[in-house]
Design a protein around this motif. Structure first.
Motif, short mmCIF file in Angstrom:
data_model
loop_
_atom_site.label_atom_id
_atom_site.label_comp_id
_atom_site.label_asym_id
_atom_site.label_seq_id
_atom_site.Cartn_x
_atom_site.Cartn_y
_atom_site.Cartn_z
N PRO A 4 43.97 47.96 37.02
CA PRO A 4 45.36 48.41 36.95
C PRO A 4 46.27 47.30 36.42
N GLN A 5 47.29 47.71 35.67
CA GLN A 5 48.19 46.76 35.01
C GLN A 5 48.81 45.78 35.99
N GLU A 6 49.21 46.27 37.17
CA GLU A 6 49.93 45.41 38.11
C GLU A 6 49.03 44.35 38.76
N LEU A 7 47.69 44.48 38.59
CA LEU A 7 46.76 43.52 39.20
C LEU A 7 46.15 42.57 38.17
N GLN A 8 46.41 42.80 36.89
CA GLN A 8 45.74 42.02 35.85
C GLN A 8 46.12 40.55 35.89
N GLU A 9 47.40 40.27 36.09
CA GLU A 9 47.83 38.87 36.13
C GLU A 9 47.19 38.13 37.29
N PHE A 10 47.09 38.80 38.43
CA PHE A 10 46.46 38.16 39.60
C PHE A 10 44.98 37.94 39.38
N CYS A 11 44.29 38.93 38.79
CA CYS A 11 42.84 38.79 38.53
C CYS A 11 42.56 37.65 37.56
N ALA A 12 43.52 37.36 36.67
CA ALA A 12 43.32 36.28 35.70
C ALA A 12 43.59 34.90 36.29
N ASP A 13 44.20 34.87 37.47
CA ASP A 13 44.54 33.59 38.11
C ASP A 13 43.27 32.89 38.60
N GLU A 14 43.24 31.56 38.43
CA GLU A 14 42.08 30.79 38.87
C GLU A 14 41.85 30.92 40.38
N LYS A 15 42.94 31.13 41.14
CA LYS A 15 42.82 31.24 42.59
C LYS A 15 42.14 32.54 43.01
N ALA A 16 41.95 33.46 42.06
CA ALA A 16 41.39 34.77 42.40
C ALA A 16 39.91 34.87 42.04
N THR A 17 39.25 33.74 41.82
CA THR A 17 37.87 33.78 41.35
C THR A 17 36.90 34.41 42.35
N ASP A 18 37.23 34.36 43.64
CA ASP A 18 36.30 34.88 44.64
C ASP A 18 36.68 36.26 45.17
N ILE A 19 37.69 36.90 44.58
CA ILE A 19 38.16 38.16 45.16
C ILE A 19 37.18 39.31 44.95
N HIS A 20 36.22 39.14 44.03
CA HIS A 20 35.28 40.22 43.75
C HIS A 20 33.92 40.01 44.42
N SER A 21 33.78 38.96 45.22
CA SER A 21 32.46 38.64 45.77
C SER A 21 31.93 39.74 46.69
N GLU A 22 32.79 40.27 47.59
CA GLU A 22 32.33 41.33 48.50
C GLU A 22 32.05 42.62 47.73
N PHE A 23 32.87 42.90 46.74
CA PHE A 23 32.66 44.08 45.90
C PHE A 23 31.33 43.96 45.16
N MET A 24 31.03 42.76 44.66
CA MET A 24 29.77 42.52 43.95
C MET A 24 28.57 42.77 44.87
N LYS A 25 28.67 42.30 46.10
CA LYS A 25 27.58 42.54 47.05
C LYS A 25 27.41 44.02 47.35
N ALA A 26 28.55 44.71 47.53
CA ALA A 26 28.49 46.11 47.92
C ALA A 26 27.87 46.99 46.84
#
Length: 407
Positions: A136-158
């Motif tokens: 989603p457009q409103e989350l793209q800037e956050f996903c590109a942030d270096e601080k967000a590198t681990d936000i997909h780890s649980e999703f990846m496991k699931a």
């Protein structure tokens, strides 16, 4: 790197080197190397295989057994797995002869650098799966942030994936997996995952705001400037702005350290490096309403203009949010009424209200001048008609006297 992305790629010299999958296409696979000793490159599937499974017990080698040796041909390259034959065994050391070389080359190596010959076949187009998920457009800037590198780890496991990474130029999550059902799982979970990211984003921003406010509090005791002001409860939505837009803009003002909203009391607390910076932020946030009571009842229609043209111009040019005109039949007047006048109530920032009052009073001054000129013209017209009427009567009397002298 994720070990699930680990493969071995055959070099031009026949040795197999460790690499990690970064992208998958229909006919090739893109690999990155440890410590970037070689640039990230694409390879045909035929040159790539999976690492052999780790043995349950340490392997025992025999003479003339074909094995693989973890070694390198020069100091400029990384170690890889080279084909060789065991020629002699003494304790934990093995004399090996490398295969595929033009000249015979032997080496003495310890057993921890040996493994049985790999029987893994080359990978195919179905060894790794890759698909994209739109972010989603409103989350793209956050996903590109270096601080967000681990936000997909649980999703990846699931979803049982090997790799999930945001691709900024396309605004998508790139998913690499070895499980066929990963894409189906991702389809079921992606909405929930994006909601989780959104919630995390809100919490992160609040944490950052709290940290910034803490720093502001420390500075406040030394050389900072602080102002607190209250906004009417029914105007808080305007002051905050959509999704806090006004507060975010105020925080971006140069010299502003923090803007805090105390919701229970509808109070803003602004901390800045200078009095001027705080004043600029306050102008942006301090919404109020003020009544202008200078409009006479007989000029209300002309102030508003045909189809509201003049009052709309005042709203547009001043920047006020709205204007309310309280007529004589207002059931619950919000301000005391001056006799003979109709209040115009403006809502907006103090700066916008001042602009609206300036425009209204200037327009009203013009209307009063026009009315005065019209009154003066009417008076002159009336006098002119009076003189004309008097002259006609005198003319008729003189005419009668002339006729009498003739007879």
């Amino acid at each position: 790197m994720n070990e699930k992305l680990l493969v071995e790629v055959q070099g031009e010299n026949g040795a197999y080197y460790k690499a990690f999958v970064t992208d998958v296409s229909e006919e090739e696979i893109q690999l990155a190397f440890e410590k970037n000793w070689q640039p990230e490159s694409r390879f045909p599937f035929a040159r790539v295989r999976l690492p052999p499974p780790a043995p349950a017990t340490p392997p025992v080698f025999e003479q003339e057994q074909e094995i693989e040796v973890y070694s390198r041909a020069s100091d400029q390259e990384s170690c890889g797995w080279w084909r060789a034959i065991v020629k002699m065994i003494k304790g934990d050391f093995h004399v090996v002869e490398y295969l595929g070389w033009e000249t015979t080359y032997t080496e003495i190596v310890p057993s921890d650098r040996l493994r049985p010959k790999s029987t893994e076949p080359p990978i195919t187009a179905t060894t790794f799966f890759q698909f994209n998920l739109a972010v989603p457009q409103e989350l793209q800037e956050f996903c590109a942030d270096e601080k967000a590198t681990d936000i997909h780890s649980e999703f990846m496991k699931a979803i049982d994936a090997c790799h999930v990474k945001y691709q900024e130029d396309k605004g998508v999550l790139v998913v690499v997996s070895r499980a066929e059902n990963s894409q189906k799982r991702a389809g079921m979970l992606q909405d929930m995952h994006y909601r989780n990211i959104s919630q995390r984003l809100v919490l992160l921003r609040r944490t950052e705001e709290a940290a910034k406010y803490l720093e502001a509090t420390k500075l406040q005791t030394s050389n900072g400037y602080t102002e607190e002001f209250t906004v009417m409860e029914d105007l808080m939505g305007l002051a905050i702005g959509a999704h806090g837009a006004n507060i975010q803009q105020a925080r971006k003002i140069e010299g502003i350290i923090n803007v805090e909203l105390i919701e229970d009391t509808c109070t803003f607390k602004v901390v800045g490096e200078s009095k001027e910076a705080v004043a600029r932020a306050r102008l942006m946030l301090e919404y109020s309403e003020a009544a202008n009571q200078v409009v006479p009842r007989n000029l209300v229609g002309k102030v508003i203009g045909k189809n509201g043209r003049f009052i709309q111009e005042i709203v547009d040019k001043s920047g006020v949010v709205r204007v309310k005109i309280e007529g004589d039949n207002e059931p619950a007047p919000s301000v005391p009424r001056l006799e003979g006048n109709v209040p115009f109530i403006f809502v907006g920032t103090k700066d916008a209200i001042e602009n609206a009052n300036l425009l209204l009073e200037y327009h009203l001054s013009h209307l009063k001048q026009v009315e005065q000129l019209r009154a003066e013209k009417l008076e002159i017209d009336q006098q002119l008609r009076t003189y004309q009427h008097s002259g006609q009567r005198e003319g008729r009397a003189e005419h009668r006297r002339d006729r009498e002298r003739v007879y």
